[in-house]
Write an enzyme that holds these catalytic residues in place. Structure first.
Site, short mmCIF file in Angstrom:
data_model
loop_
_atom_site.label_atom_id
_atom_site.label_comp_id
_atom_site.label_asym_id
_atom_site.label_seq_id
_atom_site.Cartn_x
_atom_site.Cartn_y
_atom_site.Cartn_z
N SER A 90 14.32 41.87 -9.14
CA SER A 90 15.42 40.91 -9.05
C SER A 90 14.87 39.50 -8.85
O SER A 90 13.69 39.31 -8.55
CB SER A 90 16.32 41.26 -7.86
OG SER A 90 15.65 40.92 -6.66
N LYS A 91 15.76 38.54 -9.00
CA LYS A 91 15.38 37.14 -8.83
C LYS A 91 14.80 36.94 -7.42
O LYS A 91 13.86 36.19 -7.23
CB LYS A 91 16.59 36.25 -9.04
CG LYS A 91 16.30 34.80 -8.75
CD LYS A 91 17.43 33.89 -9.18
CE LYS A 91 17.11 32.44 -8.88
NZ LYS A 91 17.05 32.13 -7.46
N ARG A 92 15.39 37.62 -6.46
CA ARG A 92 14.92 37.46 -5.07
C ARG A 92 13.45 37.87 -4.90
O ARG A 92 12.72 37.25 -4.15
CB ARG A 92 15.82 38.24 -4.11
CG ARG A 92 16.57 37.30 -3.18
CD ARG A 92 17.64 37.99 -2.40
NE ARG A 92 18.77 38.36 -3.27
CZ ARG A 92 19.33 39.55 -3.29
NH1 ARG A 92 18.89 40.51 -2.51
NH2 ARG A 92 20.35 39.79 -4.10
N ASP A 132 11.50 34.94 -6.06
CA ASP A 132 11.51 33.85 -5.09
C ASP A 132 10.59 34.17 -3.92
O ASP A 132 9.84 33.33 -3.45
CB ASP A 132 12.93 33.62 -4.55
CG ASP A 132 13.87 33.10 -5.65
OD1 ASP A 132 13.33 32.60 -6.66
OD2 ASP A 132 15.09 33.20 -5.49
#
Ligand code: GLU
Length: 503
Positions: free
Chosen positions: A261-263, A266
């Site tokens: 996921s994007k998280r 990040d």
């Protein structure tokens, strides 16, 4: 085999995740390999999730990757329009067709009523499913009498059209990656095919479009596998031959636990999108992080597919040649950000010095340095092997462009001896006297002088590097001084002597 026609059908709900790019890539490779067509269809029937800019982002991502669209909203084609919101009129007819054939029905239950049922079931530990077991107790054209439901339609009461899921039937079908699958319909619900806002749902729209666009193979993410029994039943209900299906494995987090996921990106500092996403909550992109599209494509191609050999570096044409759905695995592929960097390093090594010099020149211009391209080519050659991204050239070569501002104190402490200042003064004289300032000749002369004076090599070369570079790093010292030139070399020795001085 009938003509291969495949499609990538993203919904413009935000930036395209690398999993989506991989789906597009596999479709493209499969099309090219089989002399087929690759179609880009924009699935925007859910207007509540539409995000401005996402459509352009999708197309720009594909262009950057070198994934060429044969038919699409920009390219046109015989089966257009290729944006679902422009095909709105088409779908209603097919929903009606299913109602006429007895495979679908009108349902008048309001969202509030359904919510109440859901909550009640939940209280009793059950999950509410709109299906054969309950539909006769709900408000629809199967439970109400014809006069009543017709009157509701005439009054313009809101309704949806639902698929009439057969009761307790075994549906079986094949997936090119998953193999043979059997599902009992009692686990499935009467999915909404057509919404009260006059738009079809994904299930109806994509299926009608795949049929009308003569799609031969549906290659898409694993998250659609649970919907496949419904889709197979819809094809049967229409009396259409279904395309072949291939559901691609998930892309997993670097630790293998769950979907990427994007998280995760990040948290671990790597992008999960091909391009920078500039709207709202912005997101990093591979392009802006300095990745070459060829490296990015090569990396994602191997996330789920393997060539069956040791080969890792593939150009797009080699991928097309080697690709087959048989070699796509069933289990999820773990994303490895370090491997992504490795790929970029490999592709950077394959670039010519003049290409790299041009790319680095752009970077230097932004820093205010205007350097001759031939001199940059020499520089690139010296440090290329240690560099994975164009921007890394700077970290490897900054001392070529400016004299050190400070000196590694650890080195000063250990290597700056009592006689160092004297040695460097002498070395300055030797350098001043050099006629030929090429690396080879300078090296030869300096070494002759070291020998003649009986100095220890390290006692000269370490402080020399320290005053030129500021630390004990960088390529061959004679390559450095030859590049910066005699005057600058002398100036740096002088600067070092005055700043570090005698000890
Ligand atoms: N619009 C769907 C998506 O966003 C397409 C799924 C499919 O390929 O059928 O993933």
């Amino acid at each position: 085999m009938p003509q291969v026609r495949v499609r990538f059908a993203p919904s413009p709900t935000g930036p395209l995740h690398i999993g989506g790019v991989r789906t597009a890539l596999y479709n493209f490779l499969f099309a090219r390999k089989n002399n087929g067509k690759f179609i880009l269809r924009i699935e925007d029937t859910d207007q509540t999730r539409y995000v401005e800019g996402a459509e352009d982002y999708i197309m720009e991502s594909l262009r950057w990757c070198g994934i060429v669209v044969d038919e699409g909203i920009r390219e046109g084609g015989e089966c257009g329009p290729y944006r679902q919101s422009n095909r709105k009129e088409i779908y209603r007819k097919y929903a009606d067709l299913l109602v006429d054939k007895g495979h679908a029905y009108y349902a008048f239950d309001t969202p509030g009523e359904l919510e109440t049922l859901r909550v009640e079931d939940e209280k009793n530990g059950n999950t509410f499913i709109y299906n054969a077991a309950v539909r006769s107790k709900l408000k629809n054209s199967l439970s109400l009498d014809a006069v009543e439901w017709n009157a509701r339609l005439d009054r313009g009461e809101p309704y949806v059209i639902r698929f009439k899921m057969p009761e307790d039937e075994e549906v079986d079908f094949d997936d090119l990656i998953r193999g043979h699958i059997v599902v009992n319909t009692s686990t499935l619900d009467d999915k909404v095919l057509f919404k009260s806002d006059g738009m079809p749902t994904y299930h109806l729209a994509h299926l009608v479009d795949d049929y009308l666009m003569k799609i031969s193979h549906v290659i898409r993410g694993e998250e659609w596998l649970p919907s496949l029994p419904l889709h197979v039943l819809l094809y049967r209900a229409f009396g259409w031959e279904a395309p072949l299906f291939a559901h691609l494995p998930l892309l997993l987090k670097p630790d293998g636990k769950g979907k990427l996921s994007k998280r995760d990106g990040d948290r671990m500092g790597f992008p999960v999108f091909p391009l920078f996403w500039p709207y709202g909550e912005t997101a990093k992109g591979y392009r802006e992080e300095g990745y070459y599209p060829e490296a990015f494509v090569n990396m994602i191609a191997l996330l789920g597919w393997n060539p069956g050999t040791e080969q890792e570096i593939f150009s797009m044409n080699e991928l097309i040649d080697a690709f087959s759905l048989e070699r796509v695995g069933k289990s999820g592929s773990r994303f490895d950000p370090e491997k992504a960097k490795w790929f970029n390093h490999q592709y950077l090594q394959k670039r010519s010095n003049s290409q790299l010099a041009m790319e680095f020149r752009e970077f230097l211009r932004e820093k205010g340095f205007h350097i001759d391209i031939v001199r940059l080519e020499m520089l690139v050659e010296l440090v290329k092997e240690r560099v994975g991204f164009v921007r890394d050239f700077w970290a490897q070569t900054d001392f070529f462009f400016k004299a050190p501002e400070e000196y590694d104190q650890e080195v000063v402490r250990k290597r700056w001896q009592e006689n160092t200042a004297t040695i460097l003064e002498e070395l300055k004289g030797v350098i001043q006297g050099l006629e030929d300032f090429s690396p080879q000749s300078a090296e030869q002369e300096v070494k002759l002088w070291i020998d003649s004076r009986g100095y220890n090599m390290g006692a000269v070369m370490n402080p020399f590097r320290l005053v030129i570079v500021g630390a004990l790093r960088g390529p061959h010292i004679f390559d450095i001084i030859s590049w910066i030139g005699k005057a600058e070399t002398i100036a740096r020795i002088e600067k070092g002597l005055s700043l570090i001085g005698k000890k």
